[in-house]
Design an enzyme around this catalytic site. Structure first.
Site, short mmCIF file in Angstrom:
data_model
loop_
_atom_site.label_atom_id
_atom_site.label_comp_id
_atom_site.label_asym_id
_atom_site.label_seq_id
_atom_site.Cartn_x
_atom_site.Cartn_y
_atom_site.Cartn_z
N GLU A 175 0.84 -1.21 0.00
CA GLU A 175 0.00 0.00 0.00
C GLU A 175 0.87 1.26 0.00
OE1 GLU A 175 -3.24 -0.27 2.90
OE2 GLU A 175 -4.11 -1.93 1.79
N GLU A 306 -4.78 -8.90 -0.41
CA GLU A 306 -5.59 -8.66 0.79
C GLU A 306 -7.05 -8.58 0.37
OE1 GLU A 306 -4.35 -5.51 3.44
OE2 GLU A 306 -2.24 -5.97 3.10
O1 AHR Z 1 -5.04 -6.21 6.82
C1 AHR Z 1 -4.98 -5.06 7.60
C2 AHR Z 1 -4.37 -3.89 6.87
O2 AHR Z 1 -5.18 -3.53 5.80
C3 AHR Z 1 -3.03 -4.12 6.23
O3 AHR Z 1 -1.97 -3.99 7.11
C4 AHR Z 1 -2.97 -3.05 5.18
O4 AHR Z 1 -2.20 -3.43 4.07
C5 AHR Z 1 -4.43 -2.84 4.82
O5 AHR Z 1 -4.77 -1.51 4.82
#
Ligand code: AHR
Length: 503
Positions: A175, A306
């Site tokens: 991110e 994710e």
């Molecule tokens: O999964 C939790 C968080 O969500 C992670 O650390 C981040 O990459 C995302 O914003």
């Protein structure tokens, strides 16, 4: 009873559904690592080298293909050298993203690799771009994967590991548009090229380098990365620098400020959540179409590293620990995602649920007294295992009714299918929260010699498992009835089913 028809072309196998679409994610966040995967060697909870054995046993049943670590946002403040060597000598740090708690670095590189070995999972290491250096990341690869003799190899051997490990997957930051550095797309695009250059293949270890991608449908981010490694129509091979681009997509049905409860929700909340989950298909299509323009031969993989539901934390828990319950609704969010993943298996090469234990849409919830709960989501992963590395089959759903959500017709039946080694697996969900549905599996191009079914449902979409009632939501056999062209099943409201066919 309303009837849906799910037509499956058993003799038209399509792209392979990579088992890595069933990947996992373990971050130093809340009780995912500490208390979840790792309890330390002195814990009364049975462990091997500090790794919780009940967690390993439960997860082994899922055939976890890969595990992403150490973050997430944590990855961009993690300095791997603090997590090697004798534990007493490892410096602490503050985990600024997740609760501002002290991280003692007792779970580091060797512990992660031991965990992957116990799980039988391929490691996916996410390096630090945001606050690290090119040299630091390059040396981590050397430490992990180089054989023979070198400065990092000598350190690894001094820490008790002679043989290099195999590391197939490597993330270049996380991110980068946010917690990974608040970079502009073009600035990160250059950094990703630079870092990738120094992520070397040592010996026969071949890294699959994954650039940190967009949030949701931020196509500008994806395009900036594509432009930096390719060019429209020029024929340059884009995969020479890195091999994949990631993106993240969370099912947040409310707002980020008020995400809603995991277990207390209305019918309207239920539909909004499942609609948000279905929207992953639009987002994958958009990224894929853009990638097709720059990379028509599909050499660059799309990685959703994710995904999952994100609710308000359970009352009374640390807001920075992202601990949430997991209900039958979450199981349907998972089944919907998998149907979409199977349909887009040609471009989507990996996906990682956030996160495996005690954080967000977890497989397992544990407590410090040795309690462990398999969540409804866990069961979807387990029931869908037969799709790993199978070939996706064309599926057409003809449904009797849709739901009108703010003027948008929402599908209430979702299905996908695959074939591997003469066996087909069909997954089908009935999203209607109140009505049962008859589903005719219209099997075209083959007639199975054997068939069996499994069903996951619950008394209500809000139902969930606890230590006291661990099987409130658990799979049971599903009755199959012969039909002239296949099979008939009755799906209760808010249910997920799998049907295995021997061809
Ligand atoms: O999964 C939790 C968080 O969500 C992670 O650390 C981040 O990459 C995302 O914003």
């Amino acid at each position: 009873m309303p009837e849906a028809r799910v037509a499956i072309d058993l003799d038209v196998p399509g792209p392979t559904i990579s088992r890595h679409l069933y990947g996992h994610f373990a971050e130093h966040l809340g009780r995912c690592i500490y208390g979840g995967f790792y309890v330390g060697e002195d814990s009364p909870i049975p462990n091997e080298g500090g790794i919780r054995l009940d967690v390993v046993e439960a997860l082994r049943a899922l055939d976890i293909p890969n595990l992403r670590w150490p973050g997430g946002c944590f990855a961009d403040e993690y300095h791997w050298k603090d997590g090697i060597g004798p534990k007493a000598d490892r410096p602490s740090m503050v985990n600024t993203h997740w609760g501002n708690v002290e991280e003692n670095n007792h779970f580091g590189t060797h512990e992660f690799m031991a965990l992957c070995e116990l799980l039988g999972a391929a490691p996916y290491v996410n390096g630090n771009v945001g606050s690290g250096t090119v040299r630091e990341m390059s040396e981590w690869v050397e430490y992990l994967t180089r054989d023979g003799d070198s400065p990092m190899v000598r350190q690894r051997k001094a820490n008790g590991r002679d043989e290099p490990w195999k590391i197939p997957f490597w993330g270049i930051g996380n991110e980068a548009w946010g917690c990974g550095g608040n970079l502009r797309a073009e600035a990160y695009a250059d950094l990703a090229r630079q870092y990738a250059t120094f992520l070397k293949d040592h010996g026969d270890n071949k890294l699959y380098r994954i650039a940190a991608g967009a949030s949701d449908d931020d196509l500008n981010w994806t395009e900036a990365l594509l432009k930096s490694i390719s060019c429209l129509g020029c024929g340059r091979d884009p995969k020479n620098i890195y091999q994949a681009i990631s993106f993240h997509y969370y099912t947040v049905a409310g707002t980020w400020e008020n995400k809603g409860s995991a277990t207390e929700f209305s019918v309207d909340d239920y539909y909004r959540t499942l609609s948000k989950a279905q929207d992953i298909e639009r987002v994958i299509r958009a990224h894929s179409a853009l990638m097709d323009a720059y990379d028509p031969e599909r050499k660059i993989g799309l990685v959703l590293d994710e995904w999952g539901t994100w609710w308000d934390v359970e009352p009374g828990t640390n807001p920075g620990f992202l601990y949430q319950q997991n209900a039958m609704r979450d199981a349907l969010v998972a089944s919907l995602h998998f149907d979409v993943f199977h349909r887009h298996a040609e471009r989507l090469v990996m996906a990682n649920i956030a996160q495996t234990v005690n954080v967000l849409q977890a497989m397992l919830l544990t407590d410090d007294e040795g309690g462990l709960v398999r969540t409804p989501t866990y069961h979807v992963f387990e029931m869908n295992k037969g799709h790993h590395d199978a070939q996706s089959l064309p599926v057409h759903v003809i449904e009797p009714t849709t739901y009108d959500l703010d003027g948008k017709a929402m599908d209430l039946v979702s299905a996908s299918a695959s074939v591997k080694n003469g066996q087909a697996l069909v997954s089908v969900s009935n999203l209607d929260p109140a009505a049962a549905l008859d589903v005719v599996l219209d099997l075209r191009g083959g007639s199975p010699s054997e068939a069996s079914g499994r069903l996951l449902t619950a008394s209500k979409p809000q139902a969930y498992n606890t230590v006291a009632d661990p099987d409130a939501v658990a799979p049971v056999p599903l009755k199959l009835e012969p039909e002239p062209r296949g099979l008939r099943v009755t799906l209760p409201p808010h249910s997920f089913a799998t049907v295995s066919l021997v061809l």
